[in-house]
Design an enzyme around this catalytic site. Sequence first.
Site, PDB file in Angstrom:
ATOM      1  N   ASP A  86     -30.197  37.307   6.687  1.00 58.34           N
ATOM      2  CA  ASP A  86     -29.758  38.058   7.647  1.00 58.34           C
ATOM      3  C   ASP A  86     -30.195  39.434   7.285  1.00 58.34           C
ATOM      4  O   ASP A  86     -30.971  39.497   6.240  1.00 58.34           O
ATOM      5  CB  ASP A  86     -27.977  38.023   7.699  1.00 58.34           C
ATOM      6  CG  ASP A  86     -27.501  38.581   8.992  1.00 58.34           C
ATOM      7  OD1 ASP A  86     -28.020  39.573   9.476  1.00 58.34           O
ATOM      8  OD2 ASP A  86     -26.519  37.750   9.301  1.00 58.34           O
ATOM      9  N   TYR A  98     -29.573  37.118  28.412  1.00 59.08           N
ATOM     10  CA  TYR A  98     -29.048  36.432  27.288  1.00 59.08           C
ATOM     11  C   TYR A  98     -29.053  34.886  27.801  1.00 59.08           C
ATOM     12  O   TYR A  98     -29.408  34.057  26.965  1.00 59.08           O
ATOM     13  CB  TYR A  98     -27.645  37.006  27.129  1.00 59.08           C
ATOM     14  CG  TYR A  98     -26.952  35.998  25.925  1.00 59.08           C
ATOM     15  CD1 TYR A  98     -27.151  36.173  24.705  1.00 59.08           C
ATOM     16  CD2 TYR A  98     -25.772  35.255  26.403  1.00 59.08           C
ATOM     17  CE1 TYR A  98     -26.630  35.453  23.713  1.00 59.08           C
ATOM     18  CE2 TYR A  98     -25.360  34.437  25.368  1.00 59.08           C
ATOM     19  CZ  TYR A  98     -25.675  34.635  23.990  1.00 59.08           C
ATOM     20  OH  TYR A  98     -24.911  33.834  23.066  1.00 59.08           O
ATOM     21  N   LYS A 108     -30.961  31.315  25.775  1.00 60.44           N
ATOM     22  CA  LYS A 108     -30.187  30.477  25.262  1.00 60.44           C
ATOM     23  C   LYS A 108     -30.675  29.030  26.263  1.00 60.44           C
ATOM     24  O   LYS A 108     -30.520  28.088  25.646  1.00 60.44           O
ATOM     25  CB  LYS A 108     -28.734  30.584  25.306  1.00 60.44           C
ATOM     26  CG  LYS A 108     -28.069  31.711  24.540  1.00 60.44           C
ATOM     27  CD  LYS A 108     -28.404  31.423  23.138  1.00 60.44           C
ATOM     28  CE  LYS A 108     -28.038  32.294  22.084  1.00 60.44           C
ATOM     29  NZ  LYS A 108     -28.280  31.938  20.789  1.00 60.44           N
ATOM     30  N   THR A 112     -15.678  35.996  17.066  1.00 60.33           N
ATOM     31  CA  THR A 112     -16.627  36.630  16.168  1.00 60.33           C
ATOM     32  C   THR A 112     -16.900  37.867  16.510  1.00 60.33           C
ATOM     33  O   THR A 112     -16.678  38.338  17.590  1.00 60.33           O
ATOM     34  CB  THR A 112     -18.002  35.730  15.977  1.00 60.33           C
ATOM     35  OG1 THR A 112     -18.657  36.012  17.183  1.00 60.33           O
ATOM     36  CG2 THR A 112     -17.930  34.320  16.135  1.00 60.33           C
TER      37      THR A 112
HETATM   38  P1  NAD Z   1     -22.235  37.589  14.960  1.00 55.80           P
HETATM   39  O1  NAD Z   1     -22.913  39.035  15.610  1.00 55.80           O
HETATM   40  O2  NAD Z   1     -21.122  37.540  14.294  1.00 55.80           O
HETATM   41  O3  NAD Z   1     -23.625  37.046  14.123  1.00 55.80           O
HETATM   42  C1  NAD Z   1     -24.988  37.299  14.444  1.00 55.80           C
HETATM   43  C2  NAD Z   1     -25.821  37.490  13.198  1.00 55.80           C
HETATM   44  O4  NAD Z   1     -27.023  37.636  13.567  1.00 55.80           O
HETATM   45  C3  NAD Z   1     -25.540  38.884  12.630  1.00 55.80           C
HETATM   46  O5  NAD Z   1     -24.892  38.772  11.300  1.00 55.80           O
HETATM   47  C4  NAD Z   1     -26.582  39.528  12.613  1.00 55.80           C
HETATM   48  O6  NAD Z   1     -26.890  40.428  11.669  1.00 55.80           O
HETATM   49  C5  NAD Z   1     -27.730  38.403  12.714  1.00 55.80           C
HETATM   50  N1  NAD Z   1     -28.844  38.786  13.420  1.00 55.80           N
HETATM   51  C6  NAD Z   1     -28.878  39.568  14.675  1.00 55.80           C
HETATM   52  N2  NAD Z   1     -30.306  40.230  14.786  1.00 55.80           N
HETATM   53  C7  NAD Z   1     -31.000  39.838  13.785  1.00 55.80           C
HETATM   54  C8  NAD Z   1     -32.155  40.172  13.037  1.00 55.80           C
HETATM   55  N3  NAD Z   1     -33.144  40.951  13.923  1.00 55.80           N
HETATM   56  N4  NAD Z   1     -32.604  39.833  11.971  1.00 55.80           N
HETATM   57  C9  NAD Z   1     -31.755  39.112  10.982  1.00 55.80           C
HETATM   58  N5  NAD Z   1     -30.507  39.019  11.664  1.00 55.80           N
HETATM   59  C10 NAD Z   1     -30.078  39.131  12.783  1.00 55.80           C
HETATM   60  O7  NAD Z   1     -22.612  36.305  16.297  1.00 55.80           O
HETATM   61  P2  NAD Z   1     -22.072  35.021  16.215  1.00 55.80           P
HETATM   62  O8  NAD Z   1     -20.966  34.870  17.286  1.00 55.80           O
HETATM   63  O9  NAD Z   1     -21.596  34.330  14.816  1.00 55.80           O
HETATM   64  O10 NAD Z   1     -23.368  34.287  16.920  1.00 55.80           O
HETATM   65  C11 NAD Z   1     -24.021  33.374  16.222  1.00 55.80           C
HETATM   66  C12 NAD Z   1     -24.635  32.694  17.195  1.00 55.80           C
HETATM   67  O11 NAD Z   1     -23.841  31.787  18.094  1.00 55.80           O
HETATM   68  C13 NAD Z   1     -25.703  33.250  18.059  1.00 55.80           C
HETATM   69  O12 NAD Z   1     -26.855  32.751  18.285  1.00 55.80           O
HETATM   70  C14 NAD Z   1     -24.909  33.313  19.409  1.00 55.80           C
HETATM   71  O13 NAD Z   1     -25.720  33.841  20.657  1.00 55.80           O
HETATM   72  C15 NAD Z   1     -24.167  32.135  19.584  1.00 55.80           C
HETATM   73  N6  NAD Z   1     -22.995  32.324  20.361  1.00 55.80           N
HETATM   74  C16 NAD Z   1     -21.889  32.797  20.086  1.00 55.80           C
HETATM   75  C17 NAD Z   1     -20.757  32.752  20.988  1.00 55.80           C
HETATM   76  C18 NAD Z   1     -19.674  33.493  20.834  1.00 55.80           C
HETATM   77  O14 NAD Z   1     -18.601  33.547  21.656  1.00 55.80           O
HETATM   78  N7  NAD Z   1     -19.373  34.229  19.887  1.00 55.80           N
HETATM   79  C19 NAD Z   1     -20.800  31.838  22.038  1.00 55.80           C
HETATM   80  C20 NAD Z   1     -21.907  31.136  22.213  1.00 55.80           C
HETATM   81  C21 NAD Z   1     -23.205  31.403  21.356  1.00 55.80           C
END
Ligand code: NAD
Length: 241
Positions: free
Chosen positions: A36, A141, A145, A176
Site C-alpha cells: 500500500d 469507476y 471494475k 470501509t
Molecule cells: P479503501 O479505500 O479502504 O482501501 C483501498 C486501499 O487501496 C487504500 O488503503 C489505498 O491506500 C490503496 N490504494 C489506492 N490507491 C493506491 C495507489 N496508487 N498505490 C497504492 N495503494 C493504493 O477501500 P475498500 O473499500 O477497502 O476497497 C478495496 C477494494 O474493494 C477496491 O478495489 C474497491 O474498488 C472494492 N470495492 C469496494 C466497495 C465498497 O463499498 N467499499 C464495493 C465494491 C468494491
Amino acid sequence: MKLQGKKALVTGAAGGIGAAVVRALRAEGAAVAVADREVAGIEAEAHLPGNLLDPAYADGLAAAAHRALGGLDIVINNAGVITRGKVDETSDADWDLSVGVNVEAPFRICRAAIPLLPPGSAIVNVASCWGLRPGPGHAVYCMTKAAIASLTQCMGMDHAGSGIRINAVAPNEVNTPMLRTGFAKRGFDPDTAVAELGKTVPLGRIADPEDIADVILFLASDAARYICGAVIEVNGGKPVK
Ligand code: NAD
C-alpha cells in the site's frame, strides 16, 4: 490453518477490505507481504510500500514479495480508488487515477506474478457489483471494475492449464473508508448513511470488510480448487439493478 506454509501478496493492505484480508490470511497460517502507499504498523511478514501508479513498482511487486517471503502462492489485487461523476464530469486526472489503480496495476501485477506462481496457486481480484451492472454517476469507476472482471475471466481461462486459479469477488456496498469518505464528502453522516443503506439490503445490513475477506480467503484456498475465471457477487441479496 487452511493456508499453512502459503505465501501471499495483498495490495491495498492498509484499507478496509485489505486489512481484513491480511488478518484472515495470517489467521489461517499464511505469510503475507503487504503493499500500500503506507504500510508501517501493519502486522505482516513483509512490507512493500509504494504507489501502484508507478509502473516500475507494480511490475516489481510480485518478485519483491517472492524474494521477501521465499516464494509466492497467493496474490490478492485489492487496491482500488473510486472516482465519481458522469463522463462529462470526469477529468483526465480521474481517468488516469481510476484506470491506473483499478486496471493497469492489477494487469501489471498479474503479468509479473503468473510466471512466478507454482501449480496450485491463486490470484483473487477485487471487482465490484458495479462492474457487472453499472450504477449511475460513476461511469469510469464502473468501467474499470467491468474491465478487471473481464480480465479475470480471460486470465482464468488462459492460465488454468498452469494450475493457477484466477477469480474475482464483486462486492456491493462495504463499510470501509472508501464508502464512508464518499458519504462524508457529500455531506452525510457516515454512521447514519451506513445504517440507512443497510435497510435496502435483504440481509439487513451492508457488508463488513470481513464478509468480503472470507470469500476472498475461500477463493484463495484449496476449498475453491474447481473455481476458475469466476466473478463471485457478494451482495447480501442486493444485486445492482
Ligand atoms: P479503501 O479505500 O479502504 O482501501 C483501498 C486501499 O487501496 C487504500 O488503503 C489505498 O491506500 C490503496 N490504494 C489506492 N490507491 C493506491 C495507489 N496508487 N498505490 C497504492 N495503494 C493504493 O477501500 P475498500 O473499500 O477497502 O476497497 C478495496 C477494494 O474493494 C477496491 O478495489 C474497491 O474498488 C472494492 N470495492 C469496494 C466497495 C465498497 O463499498 N467499499 C464495493 C465494491 C468494491
